[in-house]
Design a protein around this motif. Sequence first.
Motif, PDB file in Angstrom:
ATOM      1  N   VAL A  40       0.864  -1.186   0.000  1.00  0.00           N
ATOM      2  CA  VAL A  40       0.000   0.000   0.000  1.00  0.00           C
ATOM      3  C   VAL A  40       0.897   1.231   0.000  1.00  0.00           C
ATOM      4  N   VAL A  41       0.662   2.111  -0.970  1.00  0.00           N
ATOM      5  CA  VAL A  41       1.518   3.282  -1.174  1.00  0.00           C
ATOM      6  C   VAL A  41       0.764   4.558  -0.823  1.00  0.00           C
ATOM      7  N   HIS A  42       1.391   5.368   0.019  1.00  0.00           N
ATOM      8  CA  HIS A  42       0.860   6.689   0.354  1.00  0.00           C
ATOM      9  C   HIS A  42       1.562   7.695  -0.551  1.00  0.00           C
ATOM     10  N   VAL A  43       0.809   8.285  -1.490  1.00  0.00           N
ATOM     11  CA  VAL A  43       1.378   9.225  -2.464  1.00  0.00           C
ATOM     12  C   VAL A  43       1.212  10.650  -1.956  1.00  0.00           C
ATOM     13  N   VAL A  44       2.330  11.354  -1.837  1.00  0.00           N
ATOM     14  CA  VAL A  44       2.327  12.747  -1.384  1.00  0.00           C
ATOM     15  C   VAL A  44       2.989  13.586  -2.478  1.00  0.00           C
ATOM     16  N   VAL A  45       2.272  14.576  -2.986  1.00  0.00           N
ATOM     17  CA  VAL A  45       2.819  15.432  -4.038  1.00  0.00           C
ATOM     18  C   VAL A  45       2.849  16.875  -3.540  1.00  0.00           C
ATOM     19  N   LYS A  46       4.003  17.488  -3.706  1.00  0.00           N
ATOM     20  CA  LYS A  46       4.192  18.880  -3.318  1.00  0.00           C
ATOM     21  C   LYS A  46       4.486  19.692  -4.576  1.00  0.00           C
ATOM     22  N   ASN A  47       3.827  20.838  -4.704  1.00  0.00           N
ATOM     23  CA  ASN A  47       4.034  21.703  -5.860  1.00  0.00           C
ATOM     24  C   ASN A  47       4.923  22.867  -5.454  1.00  0.00           C
ATOM     25  N   GLU A  48       6.113  22.940  -6.034  1.00  0.00           N
ATOM     26  CA  GLU A  48       7.035  24.040  -5.747  1.00  0.00           C
ATOM     27  C   GLU A  48       7.163  25.011  -6.912  1.00  0.00           C
ATOM     28  N   LYS A  49       6.196  24.967  -7.831  1.00  0.00           N
ATOM     29  CA  LYS A  49       6.206  25.943  -8.922  1.00  0.00           C
ATOM     30  C   LYS A  49       6.142  27.360  -8.364  1.00  0.00           C
ATOM     31  N   LYS A  50       6.821  28.280  -9.002  1.00  0.00           N
ATOM     32  CA  LYS A  50       6.838  29.668  -8.539  1.00  0.00           C
ATOM     33  C   LYS A  50       5.516  30.375  -8.789  1.00  0.00           C
ATOM     34  N   HIS A  51       4.849  30.030  -9.891  1.00  0.00           N
ATOM     35  CA  HIS A  51       3.617  30.726 -10.266  1.00  0.00           C
ATOM     36  C   HIS A  51       2.437  29.765 -10.270  1.00  0.00           C
ATOM     37  N   LYS A  52       1.266  30.305  -9.956  1.00  0.00           N
ATOM     38  CA  LYS A  52       0.059  29.501  -9.981  1.00  0.00           C
ATOM     39  C   LYS A  52      -0.364  29.201 -11.423  1.00  0.00           C
ATOM     40  N   ARG A  53      -0.038  30.104 -12.332  1.00  0.00           N
ATOM     41  CA  ARG A  53      -0.430  29.906 -13.733  1.00  0.00           C
ATOM     42  C   ARG A  53       0.407  28.788 -14.363  1.00  0.00           C
ATOM     43  N   ILE A  54      -0.138  28.190 -15.426  1.00  0.00           N
ATOM     44  CA  ILE A  54       0.582  27.144 -16.157  1.00  0.00           C
ATOM     45  C   ILE A  54       1.126  27.667 -17.478  1.00  0.00           C
ATOM     46  N   GLY A  55       0.865  28.906 -17.772  1.00  0.00           N
ATOM     47  CA  GLY A  55       1.360  29.502 -19.009  1.00  0.00           C
ATOM     48  C   GLY A  55       0.673  30.818 -19.287  1.00  0.00           C
ATOM     49  N   ARG A  56       1.000  31.386 -20.433  1.00  0.00           N
ATOM     50  CA  ARG A  56       0.385  32.634 -20.882  1.00  0.00           C
ATOM     51  C   ARG A  56      -0.007  32.509 -22.346  1.00  0.00           C
ATOM     52  N   LYS A  57      -1.118  33.137 -22.686  1.00  0.00           N
ATOM     53  CA  LYS A  57      -1.484  33.241 -24.089  1.00  0.00           C
ATOM     54  C   LYS A  57      -0.510  34.211 -24.760  1.00  0.00           C
ATOM     55  N   GLU A  58      -0.445  34.132 -26.063  1.00  0.00           N
ATOM     56  CA  GLU A  58       0.377  35.073 -26.818  1.00  0.00           C
ATOM     57  C   GLU A  58      -0.452  35.661 -27.943  1.00  0.00           C
ATOM     58  N   ASN A  59      -0.144  36.901 -28.300  1.00  0.00           N
ATOM     59  CA  ASN A  59      -0.818  37.471 -29.462  1.00  0.00           C
ATOM     60  C   ASN A  59      -0.087  37.048 -30.718  1.00  0.00           C
ATOM     61  N   GLY A  60      -0.557  37.480 -31.876  1.00  0.00           N
ATOM     62  CA  GLY A  60       0.022  37.091 -33.154  1.00  0.00           C
ATOM     63  C   GLY A  60       1.447  37.553 -33.361  1.00  0.00           C
ATOM     64  N   LEU A  61       1.914  38.458 -32.513  1.00  0.00           N
ATOM     65  CA  LEU A  61       3.282  38.962 -32.623  1.00  0.00           C
ATOM     66  C   LEU A  61       4.230  38.271 -31.643  1.00  0.00           C
ATOM     67  N   GLY A  62       3.701  37.288 -30.894  1.00  0.00           N
ATOM     68  CA  GLY A  62       4.532  36.547 -29.948  1.00  0.00           C
ATOM     69  C   GLY A  62       4.687  37.215 -28.594  1.00  0.00           C
ATOM     70  N   MET A  63       3.862  38.219 -28.302  1.00  0.00           N
ATOM     71  CA  MET A  63       3.938  38.916 -27.015  1.00  0.00           C
ATOM     72  C   MET A  63       3.075  38.186 -25.983  1.00  0.00           C
ATOM     73  N   SER A  64       3.584  38.034 -24.762  1.00  0.00           N
ATOM     74  CA  SER A  64       2.833  37.382 -23.682  1.00  0.00           C
ATOM     75  C   SER A  64       1.608  38.198 -23.319  1.00  0.00           C
ATOM     76  N   MET A  65       0.506  37.501 -23.133  1.00  0.00           N
ATOM     77  CA  MET A  65      -0.760  38.174 -22.821  1.00  0.00           C
ATOM     78  C   MET A  65      -1.369  37.563 -21.543  1.00  0.00           C
ATOM     79  N   ALA A  66      -2.635  37.172 -21.596  1.00  0.00           N
ATOM     80  CA  ALA A  66      -3.367  36.709 -20.413  1.00  0.00           C
ATOM     81  C   ALA A  66      -2.838  35.367 -19.891  1.00  0.00           C
ATOM     82  N   SER A  67      -3.003  35.167 -18.594  1.00  0.00           N
ATOM     83  CA  SER A  67      -2.548  33.933 -17.939  1.00  0.00           C
ATOM     84  C   SER A  67      -3.475  32.763 -18.230  1.00  0.00           C
ATOM     85  N   ILE A  68      -2.895  31.564 -18.187  1.00  0.00           N
ATOM     86  CA  ILE A  68      -3.648  30.316 -18.301  1.00  0.00           C
ATOM     87  C   ILE A  68      -3.442  29.547 -16.996  1.00  0.00           C
ATOM     88  N   TYR A  69      -4.543  29.082 -16.408  1.00  0.00           N
ATOM     89  CA  TYR A  69      -4.499  28.351 -15.142  1.00  0.00           C
ATOM     90  C   TYR A  69      -5.070  26.949 -15.320  1.00  0.00           C
TER      91      TYR A  69
END
Length: 193
Positions: A40-69
């Motif tokens: 029997v395995v007890h699985v414990v996962v800790k998230n040490e990511k710096k940001h809550k978001r998982i990425g950002r959208k980009e516009n057609g020019l490659g500029m970072s825009m709104a966050s993706i969660y």
Amino acid sequence: MATLIIVPALSGCAITTATTPLTYQPQKSVAALPDAKNVVVHVVVKNEKKHKRIGRKENGLGMSMASIYAKEPISKTVQDAIQKELVARGFGTGNGGPVILNATVKEFHNTFHIGVIEGEAVARLSMVVAVMTKGGKEVFFKDITATGKTGSMISSGNNAGIAMDRALHAGIKTLFDDPAFMQALFTAGKESQ
């Protein structure tokens, strides 16, 4: 003038925040292992990511825009994925299990790359996994890095989610394909009796 119309269209609501579900699909054709039901395995996962978001959208020019969660916490998504694969192989899972699997997510995000004809969503997962006995003895340690990609005309939450799902699948496969990991689960189970 046509370029000015096409570029914004390709960015697809780049100023609107997105939330996307991450959906882990278990490996296919996995058989239960002999004696796994006794561990029997007890699985414990800790998230040490710096940001809550998982990425950002980009516009057609490659500029970072709104966050993706992500819809659910990253720690829960990774924990569920690991538990699904353990159960598929016949192991028990649950709090208080004598075998402790500690996973620490260091990085898990998506980046869009704008191409001439089609762009690409590229996700990267970095985590460390340790297996320990009930007494705290470490019997396995692995540093895992994995990527997932998908073609992407639009930098949307959906496309980021597909790439993230693929990165998670690749990372979990790397872990479960390691014979030393599987052996460590049985070793920790015996030493924790």
